[in-house]
Design an enzyme around this catalytic site. Structure first.
Site, PDB file in Angstrom:
ATOM      1  N   ARG A  89       0.943  -1.186  -0.021  1.00  0.00           N
ATOM      2  CA  ARG A  89       0.143   0.004  -0.053  1.00  0.00           C
ATOM      3  C   ARG A  89       0.903   1.405  -0.061  1.00  0.00           C
ATOM      4  O   ARG A  89       0.634   2.102  -0.655  1.00  0.00           O
ATOM      5  CB  ARG A  89      -0.872   0.178   1.246  1.00  0.00           C
ATOM      6  CG  ARG A  89      -2.028   0.986   1.265  1.00  0.00           C
ATOM      7  CD  ARG A  89      -2.983   0.855   2.347  1.00  0.00           C
ATOM      8  NE  ARG A  89      -2.589   1.236   3.669  1.00  0.00           N
ATOM      9  CZ  ARG A  89      -3.357   0.919   4.846  1.00  0.00           C
ATOM     10  NH1 ARG A  89      -4.615   0.478   4.633  1.00  0.00           N
ATOM     11  NH2 ARG A  89      -2.746   1.159   5.907  1.00  0.00           N
ATOM     12  N   LYS A 124      -2.516   6.708   0.913  1.00  0.00           N
ATOM     13  CA  LYS A 124      -2.406   6.930   2.445  1.00  0.00           C
ATOM     14  C   LYS A 124      -1.381   8.016   2.440  1.00  0.00           C
ATOM     15  O   LYS A 124       0.009   7.842   2.561  1.00  0.00           O
ATOM     16  CB  LYS A 124      -1.902   5.883   3.182  1.00  0.00           C
ATOM     17  CG  LYS A 124      -2.152   6.011   4.920  1.00  0.00           C
ATOM     18  CD  LYS A 124      -2.095   4.706   5.474  1.00  0.00           C
ATOM     19  CE  LYS A 124      -1.979   5.094   6.987  1.00  0.00           C
ATOM     20  NZ  LYS A 124      -3.034   5.735   7.738  1.00  0.00           N
ATOM     21  N   GLU A 155     -15.608   6.630   5.157  1.00  0.00           N
ATOM     22  CA  GLU A 155     -15.024   5.899   6.433  1.00  0.00           C
ATOM     23  C   GLU A 155     -15.160   6.997   7.401  1.00  0.00           C
ATOM     24  O   GLU A 155     -15.461   7.765   7.287  1.00  0.00           O
ATOM     25  CB  GLU A 155     -13.669   5.418   5.813  1.00  0.00           C
ATOM     26  CG  GLU A 155     -12.751   6.563   5.396  1.00  0.00           C
ATOM     27  CD  GLU A 155     -11.499   6.528   4.940  1.00  0.00           C
ATOM     28  OE1 GLU A 155     -11.047   5.215   5.365  1.00  0.00           O
ATOM     29  OE2 GLU A 155     -10.810   6.906   4.251  1.00  0.00           O
TER      30      GLU A 155
HETATM   31  N1  PMP Z   1      -9.017   4.786   6.977  1.00  0.00           N
HETATM   32  C1  PMP Z   1      -7.929   5.683   7.401  1.00  0.00           C
HETATM   33  C2  PMP Z   1      -8.240   7.377   6.632  1.00  0.00           C
HETATM   34  C3  PMP Z   1      -7.096   5.349   8.002  1.00  0.00           C
HETATM   35  O1  PMP Z   1      -6.122   6.444   8.414  1.00  0.00           O
HETATM   36  C4  PMP Z   1      -6.754   4.034   8.442  1.00  0.00           C
HETATM   37  C5  PMP Z   1      -5.522   3.763   9.341  1.00  0.00           C
HETATM   38  N2  PMP Z   1      -4.575   3.526   8.508  1.00  0.00           N
HETATM   39  C6  PMP Z   1      -7.756   3.107   8.151  1.00  0.00           C
HETATM   40  C7  PMP Z   1      -8.833   3.666   7.330  1.00  0.00           C
HETATM   41  C8  PMP Z   1      -7.860   1.559   8.582  1.00  0.00           C
HETATM   42  O2  PMP Z   1      -6.907   1.254   7.668  1.00  0.00           O
HETATM   43  P1  PMP Z   1      -5.945  -0.018   8.146  1.00  0.00           P
HETATM   44  O3  PMP Z   1      -6.700  -1.378   8.643  1.00  0.00           O
HETATM   45  O4  PMP Z   1      -5.159  -0.418   7.095  1.00  0.00           O
HETATM   46  O5  PMP Z   1      -5.283   0.756   9.408  1.00  0.00           O
END
Ligand code: PMP
Length: 287
Positions: free
Chosen positions: A52, A151, A184
């Site tokens: 990622r 990200k 989200e």
């Molecule tokens: N959405 C956002 C905006 C985030 O910052 C995160 C945390 N990284 C997640 C979702 C959850 O992703 P992950 O399970 O890969 O940590």
């Protein structure tokens, strides 16, 4: 405790871990990052996080100066150097040092730093009783702006949503996309349960493709639960039977109130609790 920080190829003391004020990461939020857990001395889902990271970098035309393998080794090395058995890794790649202009191609090599530290979780009580949450007015990144699936270091929209949450005395806020569909939470993915089926917004709705979410979906399928990715509205959230968030730091946490509407009977529901337990066991397996 003094930490050893991995910075551009070397482990250095915290006081020496410094980045230039001309770094475009600092000047413009120009860079990418990952947050990764360490459970029982093992880096959890490292390959998925590294993949990622490189995809996020590609999306913003940032060349990470070392290979995926080397960055993985660097993450492992940082964990060992700090004797972390259960903790959190923050892996950041900035655009590097440039000028005050926007031009990213003037920046020399991207800078990489890796911090391995302990982690501040939500209190256990919040997992047992469930969390209250509100809808943020701040809209999730438009797909034609900084891609929401990447990200990047530019988290200001999410921070504004987080401020809205904190202003309302709750820890998290739901972000909607420019079309009004659920994207989200400010730092976690959203899943709901309605009539025994799990629903979650697709990445196209503006969600980061969460690694915790993907594992939780696999665990749900093992239990013969149906998981459907589809656009969700605020109404869907208000009338669902169960609601939970997933994320690297939060793991699986039940939501019991949205914008003043009680979810289910006001306690984390049975599917939420089952998946929380399964995720806990999955991450700590072999202990
Ligand atoms: N959405 C956002 C905006 C985030 O910052 C995160 C945390 N990284 C997640 C979702 C959850 O992703 P992950 O399970 O890969 O940590």
């Amino acid at each position: 405790m003094a930490l050893k920080i991995w910075l551009d190829g070397k482990l250095v003391d915290t006081e020496e871990a410094k980045i230039s004020v001309f770094d475009h990461g600092l000047l413009y939020g120009d860079g990418v990052f990952e947050g990764i857990r360490v459970y029982n001395g093992r880096v959890f889902e490292l390959d998925a996080h590294i993949k990622r990271l490189y995809e996020s970098a590609k999306a913003i035309r940032l060349t990470i100066p070392i290979s995926q393998n080397d960055i993985s080794l660097a993450a492992e090395e940082t964990v060992k150097a700090n004797n972390i058995t259960d903790g959190y890794i923050r892996l950041v790649v900035t655009r590097g040092s440039g000028t005050l202009g926007l031009n990213p191609f003037i920046c020399k090599n991207g800078s990489i730093f890796i911090i391995a530290d302990s982690i501040q979780l939500y209190p256990e009580e919040l997992y047992e009783k469930g969390m209250r949450i509100i809808s943020a007015t701040t809209v999730r990144n438009h797909p034609l702006a900084t891609p929401p699936q990447a990200k990047t270091m530019n988290y200001l929209n999410n921070i504004l949503a987080k401020i809205e949450a904190l202003d309302n005395d709750v820890p998290e806020a739901i972000m909607y996309n420019h079309e009004g569909y659920v994207a989200e939470a400010s730092g976690d993915n959203i899943l709901i349960v309605k009539d025994g089926v799990i629903y979650t917004p697709p990445a196209e709705a503006g969600a980061l493709p969460g690694i915790t979410r993907s594992i939780v979906i696999e665990l749900a399928k093992e239990e013969n639960l149906q998981v459907v990715e589809k656009n969700l509205t605020r109404f869907d959230l208000y009338v669902c039977d169960e609601f939970f968030l997933t994320g690297t730091a939060a793991e699986v946490i039940g939501i019991v109130e949205v914008d003043g509407r009680t979810i289910g009977d006001g306690r984390p529901g049975p599917i939420t609790n089952l998946l929380r337990k399964k995720f806990f066991e999955y991450t700590r397996k072999g202990e």
